[in-house]
Design an enzyme around this catalytic site. Structure first.
Site, PDB file in Angstrom:
ATOM      1  N   LEU A 153       1.623 -31.652 -29.200  1.00 35.62           N
ATOM      2  CA  LEU A 153       0.647 -32.746 -29.306  1.00 35.62           C
ATOM      3  C   LEU A 153      -0.748 -32.253 -28.938  1.00 35.62           C
ATOM      4  O   LEU A 153      -0.910 -31.294 -28.183  1.00 35.62           O
ATOM      5  CB  LEU A 153       1.058 -33.920 -28.421  1.00 35.62           C
ATOM      6  CG  LEU A 153       1.119 -33.755 -26.890  1.00 35.62           C
ATOM      7  CD1 LEU A 153      -0.240 -33.809 -26.244  1.00 35.62           C
ATOM      8  CD2 LEU A 153       2.008 -34.843 -26.309  1.00 35.62           C
ATOM      9  N   GLU A 155      -4.439 -33.504 -27.280  1.00 36.21           N
ATOM     10  CA  GLU A 155      -5.102 -34.573 -26.546  1.00 36.21           C
ATOM     11  C   GLU A 155      -6.046 -35.285 -27.506  1.00 36.21           C
ATOM     12  O   GLU A 155      -6.639 -34.667 -28.380  1.00 36.21           O
ATOM     13  CB  GLU A 155      -5.882 -34.000 -25.360  1.00 36.21           C
ATOM     14  CG  GLU A 155      -4.948 -33.527 -24.266  1.00 36.21           C
ATOM     15  CD  GLU A 155      -5.656 -32.807 -23.132  1.00 36.21           C
ATOM     16  OE1 GLU A 155      -6.885 -32.903 -23.026  1.00 36.21           O
ATOM     17  OE2 GLU A 155      -4.959 -32.128 -22.366  1.00 36.21           O
ATOM     18  N   LYS A 207       5.594 -21.522 -29.472  1.00 35.72           N
ATOM     19  CA  LYS A 207       4.489 -22.320 -28.934  1.00 35.72           C
ATOM     20  C   LYS A 207       3.245 -21.448 -28.715  1.00 35.72           C
ATOM     21  O   LYS A 207       2.127 -21.805 -29.090  1.00 35.72           O
ATOM     22  CB  LYS A 207       4.929 -22.981 -27.627  1.00 35.72           C
ATOM     23  CG  LYS A 207       3.829 -23.696 -26.876  1.00 35.72           C
ATOM     24  CD  LYS A 207       3.261 -24.866 -27.641  1.00 35.72           C
ATOM     25  CE  LYS A 207       1.987 -25.366 -26.975  1.00 35.72           C
ATOM     26  NZ  LYS A 207       1.337 -26.428 -27.716  1.00 35.72           N
ATOM     27  N   ASN A 211      -0.443 -21.635 -30.864  1.00 37.20           N
ATOM     28  CA  ASN A 211      -1.764 -21.804 -30.245  1.00 37.20           C
ATOM     29  C   ASN A 211      -2.649 -20.586 -30.491  1.00 37.20           C
ATOM     30  O   ASN A 211      -3.850 -20.716 -30.732  1.00 37.20           O
ATOM     31  CB  ASN A 211      -1.619 -22.064 -28.743  1.00 37.20           C
ATOM     32  CG  ASN A 211      -1.389 -23.542 -28.465  1.00 37.20           C
ATOM     33  OD1 ASN A 211      -1.369 -24.355 -29.383  1.00 37.20           O
ATOM     34  ND2 ASN A 211      -1.212 -23.892 -27.212  1.00 37.20           N
ATOM     35  N   GLY A 256     -18.417 -23.725 -33.761  1.00 42.39           N
ATOM     36  CA  GLY A 256     -18.873 -24.503 -32.608  1.00 42.39           C
ATOM     37  C   GLY A 256     -19.064 -23.605 -31.403  1.00 42.39           C
ATOM     38  O   GLY A 256     -19.188 -22.384 -31.544  1.00 42.39           O
ATOM     39  N   CYS A 263      -5.138 -25.779 -23.126  1.00 40.95           N
ATOM     40  CA  CYS A 263      -4.090 -24.954 -23.734  1.00 40.95           C
ATOM     41  C   CYS A 263      -4.585 -23.614 -24.293  1.00 40.95           C
ATOM     42  O   CYS A 263      -4.134 -22.565 -23.840  1.00 40.95           O
ATOM     43  CB  CYS A 263      -3.390 -25.747 -24.835  1.00 40.95           C
ATOM     44  SG  CYS A 263      -2.436 -27.118 -24.146  1.00 40.95           S
TER      45      CYS A 263
HETATM   46  N1  LIG Z   1      -2.328 -31.119 -22.352  1.00 40.88           N
HETATM   47  C1  LIG Z   1      -1.933 -30.812 -23.581  1.00 40.88           C
HETATM   48  O1  LIG Z   1      -2.580 -31.158 -24.579  1.00 40.88           O
HETATM   49  C2  LIG Z   1      -0.675 -30.006 -23.809  1.00 40.88           C
HETATM   50  C3  LIG Z   1      -0.156 -29.910 -25.101  1.00 40.88           C
HETATM   51  C4  LIG Z   1       1.015 -29.184 -25.300  1.00 40.88           C
HETATM   52  C5  LIG Z   1       1.623 -28.535 -24.228  1.00 40.88           C
HETATM   53  N2  LIG Z   1       1.069 -28.626 -22.978  1.00 40.88           N
HETATM   54  C6  LIG Z   1       1.766 -27.959 -21.879  1.00 40.88           C
HETATM   55  O2  LIG Z   1       2.478 -28.947 -21.122  1.00 40.88           O
HETATM   56  C7  LIG Z   1       2.487 -28.607 -19.742  1.00 40.88           C
HETATM   57  C8  LIG Z   1       1.901 -29.738 -18.928  1.00 40.88           C
HETATM   58  O3  LIG Z   1       0.543 -29.878 -19.281  1.00 40.88           O
HETATM   59  P1  LIG Z   1      -0.299 -31.168 -18.901  1.00 40.88           P
HETATM   60  O4  LIG Z   1      -1.603 -31.053 -19.596  1.00 40.88           O
HETATM   61  O5  LIG Z   1       0.537 -32.378 -19.095  1.00 40.88           O
HETATM   62  O6  LIG Z   1      -0.499 -30.917 -17.319  1.00 40.88           O
HETATM   63  P2  LIG Z   1      -1.044 -31.938 -16.224  1.00 40.88           P
HETATM   64  O7  LIG Z   1      -1.695 -31.099 -15.198  1.00 40.88           O
HETATM   65  O8  LIG Z   1      -1.788 -33.047 -16.875  1.00 40.88           O
HETATM   66  O9  LIG Z   1       0.285 -32.587 -15.614  1.00 40.88           O
HETATM   67  C9  LIG Z   1       1.216 -31.898 -14.852  1.00 40.88           C
HETATM   68  C10 LIG Z   1       1.831 -32.877 -13.855  1.00 40.88           C
HETATM   69  O10 LIG Z   1       2.937 -32.249 -13.221  1.00 40.88           O
HETATM   70  C11 LIG Z   1       2.960 -32.703 -11.881  1.00 40.88           C
HETATM   71  N3  LIG Z   1       3.791 -31.783 -11.106  1.00 40.88           N
HETATM   72  C12 LIG Z   1       3.542 -30.530 -10.694  1.00 40.88           C
HETATM   73  N4  LIG Z   1       4.597 -30.020 -10.036  1.00 40.88           N
HETATM   74  C13 LIG Z   1       5.552 -30.963 -10.040  1.00 40.88           C
HETATM   75  C14 LIG Z   1       6.879 -31.031  -9.544  1.00 40.88           C
HETATM   76  N5  LIG Z   1       7.438 -29.998  -8.919  1.00 40.88           N
HETATM   77  N6  LIG Z   1       7.555 -32.154  -9.721  1.00 40.88           N
HETATM   78  C15 LIG Z   1       7.022 -33.213 -10.354  1.00 40.88           C
HETATM   79  N7  LIG Z   1       5.772 -33.214 -10.870  1.00 40.88           N
HETATM   80  C16 LIG Z   1       5.047 -32.100 -10.700  1.00 40.88           C
HETATM   81  C17 LIG Z   1       1.504 -32.745 -11.478  1.00 40.88           C
HETATM   82  O11 LIG Z   1       1.302 -33.556 -10.340  1.00 40.88           O
HETATM   83  C18 LIG Z   1       0.870 -33.305 -12.762  1.00 40.88           C
HETATM   84  O12 LIG Z   1       0.807 -34.726 -12.706  1.00 40.88           O
HETATM   85  C19 LIG Z   1       1.711 -27.288 -19.637  1.00 40.88           C
HETATM   86  O13 LIG Z   1       2.617 -26.218 -19.694  1.00 40.88           O
HETATM   87  C20 LIG Z   1       0.852 -27.298 -20.873  1.00 40.88           C
HETATM   88  O14 LIG Z   1       0.516 -25.994 -21.302  1.00 40.88           O
HETATM   89  C21 LIG Z   1      -0.044 -29.354 -22.740  1.00 40.88           C
END
Ligand SMILES: NC(=O)c1ccc[n+]([C@@H]2O[C@H](COP(=O)([O-])OP(=O)(O)OC[C@H]3O[C@@H](n4cnc5c(N)ncnc54)[C@H](O)[C@@H]3O)[C@@H](O)[C@H]2O)c1
Length: 434
Positions: A153, A155, A207, A211, A256, A263
Site C-alpha cells: 500500500l 500512504e 518487496k 521498492n 522532483g 519506505c
Molecule cells: N508506511 C507505509 O506506507 C508502508 C507500506 C508498506 C510497507 N511498510 C512496512 O510496514 C512496516 C510498518 O510500517 P509503518 O509505516 O506502519 O510503521 P509505524 O511506525 O507507523 O507503525 C509501527 C507500529 O508498531 C508499534 N510497535 C513497535 N513494536 C511493537 C511491539 N513489539 N508490539 C506491538 N507494537 C509495536 C509502534 O508503536 C507503531 O505504532 C515497516 O516494515 C514498513 O517498511 C510500510
C-alpha cells in the site's frame, strides 16, 4: 476468522481495518498506550484519507478492536500479523529488526492452538525463518507456521491500494498456512486479484525489489530531467515519450526533489546491505541512492541560483513539507534535507503544509517558522518554493500570492505550473527538467 495485528501504525491500522471490512474479527495491538487509547476513543493518530470512516464502521460493527494486551488477544488468533516498524539501523543502513524480534518473542509467549505468524513488515530475506526460530526456541511444543505477506500500500491511497491491490504476495512453506491466508484474502477473488504464492525468501525479496525498482524510475527520470534542463529539452515530453512504451510505463516518471518517505530510502539502503551480506552486488540500487542524495542537493543549488546566487538574508516561503501529498508522514522527506541546507546558506524560512506541520516542527530546525495559510507564509518572501504537490497548491490565487511577496521568484519543484502562465503573471519561474 480471528486476526491480530501487532503494531497499529500506518500498515497495521490500515490492514487491520481492511481485514475487518473483509469480515474478519481483528484486534490491533500496540505497545504505544497513547495510540491505543486514542483509537479506542475514536481518534485516528495518522492522516490517511477515508481511514476514520473505515475504522468507525468496523469498530461499530464489532469487528475491529484495539488493545495493549498481548495476553488477551493472541491466544484466540488464527493469524497474527507482525506490522511493526523496520527503520534503518543507525550507522549501517541495515533494517533494524529489534521490533520484529520483540514481537516474535511476545507472540511466542501467548500462542494457543494452531496459529500462522505472518510478517507484514518489510523485512530482509531470512527474517521469517528467524521469527520461526525465535518462537520455536521459546515454545518447542507450539503449533504454528510462519509466512511472509509483504504490504504494497501507498500512504495517501492506502485503503484503495489494500482493497484493490495489483497483487497479493504470500510467502509460505505450509499448505495449512496458505489455506488460511487465502481464506483471509478471499474477498479479493471477486475482483480477480492475482495471488502469488511463493517460498518465504522470494516473498521477502519481492518487496525490496519492488521498492528499489520504483525508486530507480524516480532517480532515472531525475537524471534525465537534469540532462533536459542543460540541453533545452522538456522532461515532460521525454517522460511521455518513453512512458507510452508499454515496457516502460508512465508511472513514477515525474521529476522532483528526490524520493523520501517511510519506505524507499530505508528499503533501498537495506537492500544494498542485504546484497553485501549475501556476497551479491547491488550497483544499480547503490547509484539510485546516490543520485537521490545529489538530487536534493541540486534542488538547493537551483533555489540559490533562482535567487541570484546567494541565499544570505533571503526570505523563502516553502509550500509542502511531507514527502508526498495526502499524508502527514515526514519520515525521510526531502524537506528534512533541503530546508536545513537553505538555512545554513543564510535564508530564513516560513513554511506551510496542510497536514505535516506538527510532525515537521519536531524534525526541522527551530529557525523554521510555520504558517497556517499559504499567503501568510508568502508574506515578504523573496521566493516561494513548492516542495510537495498538495492539491490546494494547484489552486493558489497567484495574484494574491505575488502581492504578498517582496520578490517574484517561484521555484516549482513538482512542475505543477506552466512557465508561460507564471511568467505572464510576473513571476520569475523555475521548475525541474524543462
Ligand atoms: N508506511 C507505509 O506506507 C508502508 C507500506 C508498506 C510497507 N511498510 C512496512 O510496514 C512496516 C510498518 O510500517 P509503518 O509505516 O506502519 O510503521 P509505524 O511506525 O507507523 O507503525 C509501527 C507500529 O508498531 C508499534 N510497535 C513497535 N513494536 C511493537 C511491539 N513489539 N508490539 C506491538 N507494537 C509495536 C509502534 O508503536 C507503531 O505504532 C515497516 O516494515 C514498513 O517498511 C510500510
Amino acid at each position: 476468522m480471528n486476526v491480530v495485528m501487532i503494531g497499529a501504525g500506518y500498515v497495521g491500522l490500515v490492514s487491520g481495518a481492511c481485514f475487518a471490512e473483509f469480515g474478519a474479527h481483528v484486534t490491533c495491538v500496540d505497545v504505544d498506550e497513547g495510540k491505543i487509547r486514542a483509537l479506542e476513543a475514536g481518534r485516528i493518530p495518522i492522516y490517511e484519507p477515508g481511514l476514520d470512516d473505515l475504522v468507525r464502521r468496523n469498530t461499530g460493527a464489532g469487528r475491529l478492536r484495539f488493545s495493549t494486551s498481548f495476553a488477551d488477544t493472541i491466544g484466540a488468533a488464527d493469524l497474527v500479523f507482525i506490522a511493526v516498524g523496520t527503520p534503518s539501523r543507525r550507522g549501517d543502513g541495515h533494517a533494524d529488526l529489534k521490533y520484529v524480534y520483540a514481537a516474535a518473542t511476545t507472540i511466542a509467549a501467548h500462542l494457543e492452538g494452531y496459529t500462522v505468524v505472518v510478517d507484514k513488515s518489510t523485512v530482509p530475506v531470512g527474517t521469517a525463518r528467524e521469527v520461526r526460530r525465535i518462537i520455536r526456541e521459546a515454545r518447542p511444543e507450539a503449533d504454528f507456521d510462519v509466512a511472509s505477506n509483504p504490504e504494497f500500500l501507498r500512504e495517501g491511497s492506502a485503503i484503495g491500494d489494500f482493497m484493490r491491490p495489483d497483487r497479493v504476495v504470500l510467502g509460505v512453506d505450509s499448505p495449512r498456512a496458505e489455506a488460511l491466508l487465502r481464506e483471509l484474502y478471499r474477498p479479493l477473488n471477486l475482483i480477480e486479484t492475482p495471488v502469488l504464492v511463493t517460498d518465504l525468501e522470494s516473498a521477502e525479496i519481492t518487496k525490496y525489489a519492488a521498492n528499489a525498482f520504483l525508486a530507480t524510475k524516480i532517480s532515472f527520470i531525475n537524471e534525465i530531467a537534469d540532462l533536459c534542463e542543460r540541453t533545452g529539452a522538456d522532461v515532460h515530453a521525454v517522460a511521455r515519450g518513453i512512458g507510452l512504451d508499454g515496457r516502460i510505463g508512465r508511472k513514477f516518471l515525474h521529476p522532483g526533489p528526490g524520493f523520501g518517505g517511510s519506505c524507499f530510502p530505508k528499503d533501498t539502503r537495506a537492500l544494498i546491505r542485504m546484497a553485501e551480506e549475501a556476497g551479491a552486488t547491488c550497483r544499480i540500487v547503490s547509484s539510485v541512492v546516490a543520485v537521490n542524495e545529489e538530487q536534493k542537493a541540486r534542488m538547493v543549488t537551483k533555489i540559490e541560483s533562482a535567487l541570484g546566487g546567494s541565499l544570505t538574508g533571503r526570505r523563502i516561503a516553502v509550500l509542502g513539507l511531507t514527502f508526498k501529498p495526502e499524508t502527514d508522514d515526514m519520515r525521510d522527506a526531502p524537506a528534512l534535507t533541503i530546508l536545513p541546507a537553505l538555512l545554513e546558506r543564510g535564508a530564513s524560512i516560513r513554511a506551510h503544509d496542510p497536514q505535516g506541520m506538527e510532525e515537521a516542527s519536531r524534525e526541522l530546525p527551530a529557525a523554521v517558522s510555520f504558517c497556517d495559510d499559504i499567503y501568510s507564509a508568502a508574506t515578504d518572501a523573496d521566493a516561494v518554493v513548492l516542495l510537495t504537490e498538495w492539491n490546494q497548491y494547484r489552486g493558489i490565487d497567484l495574484a494574491r500570492l505575488k502581492a504578498q511577496m517582496r520578490g517574484a521568484v517561484f521555484v516549482d519543484l513538482r512542475n505543477v505550473y506552466e512557465r508561460d502562465a507564471m511568467e505572464a503573471r510576473g513571476f520569475s519561474y523555475h521548475c525541474v527538467g524543462r
